[in-house]
Design a protein around this motif. Sequence first.
Motif, PDB file in Angstrom:
ATOM      1  N   ILE A  29       0.834  -1.204   0.000  1.00 53.99           N
ATOM      2  CA  ILE A  29       0.000   0.000   0.000  1.00 53.99           C
ATOM      3  C   ILE A  29       0.874   1.261   0.000  1.00 53.99           C
ATOM      4  CG2 ILE A  29      -1.539   1.384   1.488  1.00 53.99           C
ATOM      5  CD1 ILE A  29      -3.039  -0.715  -0.122  1.00 53.99           C
ATOM      6  N   LEU A  30       1.924   1.253   0.800  1.00 57.13           N
ATOM      7  CA  LEU A  30       2.775   2.447   0.896  1.00 57.13           C
ATOM      8  C   LEU A  30       3.545   2.730  -0.387  1.00 57.13           C
ATOM      9  CD1 LEU A  30       4.067   2.151   4.563  1.00 57.13           C
ATOM     10  CD2 LEU A  30       2.365   3.740   3.647  1.00 57.13           C
ATOM     11  N   SER A  31       3.601   1.770  -1.296  1.00 54.70           N
ATOM     12  CA  SER A  31       4.274   1.989  -2.574  1.00 54.70           C
ATOM     13  C   SER A  31       3.343   2.628  -3.605  1.00 54.70           C
ATOM     14  CB  SER A  31       4.817   0.662  -3.120  1.00 54.70           C
ATOM     15  OG  SER A  31       3.751  -0.162  -3.554  1.00 54.70           O
ATOM     16  N   LYS A  32       2.108   2.832  -3.229  1.00 52.48           N
ATOM     17  CA  LYS A  32       1.103   3.352  -4.161  1.00 52.48           C
ATOM     18  C   LYS A  32       1.013   4.882  -4.073  1.00 52.48           C
ATOM     19  CE  LYS A  32      -1.448  -0.903  -4.354  1.00 52.48           C
ATOM     20  NZ  LYS A  32      -0.860  -1.428  -5.560  1.00 52.48           N
ATOM     21  N   SER A  33       0.289   5.437  -5.028  1.00 53.84           N
ATOM     22  CA  SER A  33       0.082   6.888  -5.053  1.00 53.84           C
ATOM     23  C   SER A  33      -0.889   7.286  -3.943  1.00 53.84           C
ATOM     24  CB  SER A  33      -0.508   7.308  -6.398  1.00 53.84           C
ATOM     25  OG  SER A  33      -1.858   6.881  -6.502  1.00 53.84           O
ATOM     26  N   PRO A  34      -0.885   8.548  -3.554  1.00 58.44           N
ATOM     27  CA  PRO A  34      -1.845   8.993  -2.534  1.00 58.44           C
ATOM     28  C   PRO A  34      -3.295   8.672  -2.900  1.00 58.44           C
ATOM     29  CG  PRO A  34      -0.178  10.662  -2.836  1.00 58.44           C
ATOM     30  CD  PRO A  34       0.046   9.614  -3.911  1.00 58.44           C
ATOM     31  N   GLN A  35      -3.662   8.813  -4.166  1.00 55.88           N
ATOM     32  CA  GLN A  35      -5.035   8.508  -4.581  1.00 55.88           C
ATOM     33  C   GLN A  35      -5.344   7.026  -4.413  1.00 55.88           C
ATOM     34  OE1 GLN A  35      -7.571  10.708  -5.527  1.00 55.88           O
ATOM     35  NE2 GLN A  35      -8.776   8.852  -5.219  1.00 55.88           N
ATOM     36  N   GLU A  36      -4.402   6.166  -4.778  1.00 61.39           N
ATOM     37  CA  GLU A  36      -4.611   4.727  -4.629  1.00 61.39           C
ATOM     38  C   GLU A  36      -4.722   4.341  -3.148  1.00 61.39           C
ATOM     39  OE1 GLU A  36      -2.406   2.566  -8.340  1.00 61.39           O
ATOM     40  OE2 GLU A  36      -1.118   3.716  -6.975  1.00 61.39           O
ATOM     41  N   ILE A  37      -3.944   4.996  -2.310  1.00 61.35           N
ATOM     42  CA  ILE A  37      -4.018   4.747  -0.871  1.00 61.35           C
ATOM     43  C   ILE A  37      -5.380   5.187  -0.344  1.00 61.35           C
ATOM     44  CG2 ILE A  37      -3.085   5.387   1.389  1.00 61.35           C
ATOM     45  CD1 ILE A  37      -0.317   5.570  -0.010  1.00 61.35           C
ATOM     46  N   TYR A  38      -5.822   6.353  -0.767  1.00 62.08           N
ATOM     47  CA  TYR A  38      -7.140   6.847  -0.366  1.00 62.08           C
ATOM     48  C   TYR A  38      -8.224   5.870  -0.804  1.00 62.08           C
ATOM     49  CZ  TYR A  38     -11.264   9.799  -0.037  1.00 62.08           C
ATOM     50  OH  TYR A  38     -12.521  10.279   0.254  1.00 62.08           O
ATOM     51  N   ASP A  39      -8.131   5.399  -2.042  1.00 65.91           N
ATOM     52  CA  ASP A  39      -9.125   4.460  -2.569  1.00 65.91           C
ATOM     53  C   ASP A  39      -9.122   3.133  -1.805  1.00 65.91           C
ATOM     54  OD1 ASP A  39      -9.808   6.387  -4.444  1.00 65.91           O
ATOM     55  OD2 ASP A  39      -8.665   5.448  -6.077  1.00 65.91           O
ATOM     56  N   ALA A  40      -7.990   2.788  -1.203  1.00 63.20           N
ATOM     57  CA  ALA A  40      -7.866   1.521  -0.473  1.00 63.20           C
ATOM     58  C   ALA A  40      -8.123   1.685   1.027  1.00 63.20           C
ATOM     59  CB  ALA A  40      -6.475   0.935  -0.692  1.00 63.20           C
ATOM     60  N   ALA A  41      -8.574   2.857   1.446  1.00 67.98           N
ATOM     61  CA  ALA A  41      -8.742   3.123   2.886  1.00 67.98           C
ATOM     62  C   ALA A  41      -9.616   2.076   3.577  1.00 67.98           C
ATOM     63  CB  ALA A  41      -9.310   4.525   3.101  1.00 67.98           C
ATOM     64  N   TYR A  42     -10.726   1.707   2.979  1.00 65.54           N
ATOM     65  CA  TYR A  42     -11.629   0.721   3.581  1.00 65.54           C
ATOM     66  C   TYR A  42     -10.910  -0.617   3.755  1.00 65.54           C
ATOM     67  CZ  TYR A  42     -15.828  -2.097   4.356  1.00 65.54           C
ATOM     68  OH  TYR A  42     -16.764  -2.940   4.894  1.00 65.54           O
ATOM     69  N   GLN A  43     -10.185  -1.015   2.735  1.00 69.13           N
ATOM     70  CA  GLN A  43      -9.446  -2.273   2.791  1.00 69.13           C
ATOM     71  C   GLN A  43      -8.362  -2.219   3.871  1.00 69.13           C
ATOM     72  OE1 GLN A  43      -7.573  -3.382  -0.907  1.00 69.13           O
ATOM     73  NE2 GLN A  43      -7.120  -5.433  -0.195  1.00 69.13           N
ATOM     74  N   ILE A  44      -7.697  -1.099   3.999  1.00 69.88           N
ATOM     75  CA  ILE A  44      -6.658  -0.938   5.017  1.00 69.88           C
ATOM     76  C   ILE A  44      -7.253  -1.117   6.411  1.00 69.88           C
ATOM     77  CG2 ILE A  44      -5.063   0.719   6.090  1.00 69.88           C
ATOM     78  CD1 ILE A  44      -4.753   1.926   3.195  1.00 69.88           C
ATOM     79  N   ILE A  45      -8.342  -0.434   6.673  1.00 69.16           N
ATOM     80  CA  ILE A  45      -8.998  -0.519   7.987  1.00 69.16           C
ATOM     81  C   ILE A  45      -9.497  -1.935   8.255  1.00 69.16           C
ATOM     82  CG2 ILE A  45     -11.009   0.241   9.330  1.00 69.16           C
ATOM     83  CD1 ILE A  45      -8.736   2.299   9.161  1.00 69.16           C
ATOM     84  N   LEU A  46     -10.167  -2.528   7.278  1.00 73.25           N
ATOM     85  CA  LEU A  46     -10.732  -3.861   7.484  1.00 73.25           C
ATOM     86  C   LEU A  46      -9.661  -4.904   7.710  1.00 73.25           C
ATOM     87  CD1 LEU A  46     -13.595  -5.210   7.492  1.00 73.25           C
ATOM     88  CD2 LEU A  46     -13.575  -2.826   6.858  1.00 73.25           C
ATOM     89  N   LYS A  47      -8.602  -4.865   6.933  1.00 73.57           N
ATOM     90  CA  LYS A  47      -7.541  -5.859   7.120  1.00 73.57           C
ATOM     91  C   LYS A  47      -6.859  -5.678   8.473  1.00 73.57           C
ATOM     92  CE  LYS A  47      -6.641  -7.308   2.429  1.00 73.57           C
ATOM     93  NZ  LYS A  47      -5.665  -7.476   1.353  1.00 73.57           N
TER      94      LYS A  47
END
Length: 115
Positions: A29-47
């Motif tokens: 996740i940290l290798s991704k762009s800020p937008q991609e990280i934002y888009d993955a926020a739900y997945q980050i929290i859930l995991k």
Amino acid sequence: MDYQKYRQSLNQKLAKKVQCELADFREDILSKSPQEIYDAAYQIILKSDIAECLFEADYSPQAAKALMKSPNLLQDIYEEWLGREDSHMDELRQTIADFKSYMVKTEKILSGKER
């Protein structure tokens, strides 16, 4: 090795597996762009929440072994959760409705229209 030590050992192995998966996910996740990280926020929290639940659990040896067979436990549970997400939304809608009712009642009490 007695049963309790065996059980504890398997739960520790499971926790290590989950910890490694979470670290790999975080690194990806940290290798991704800020937008991609934002888009993955739900997945980050859930995991992260899934990992916390797994860390807190004390599974039987049979259950711990079964869970460790998953090639990517966090992802597999996350995908299972997505299939059941409606219950999460139902709970959220109920929480909003309950809070609305509380606020309406509080407003009536404060305005003197209800005792």
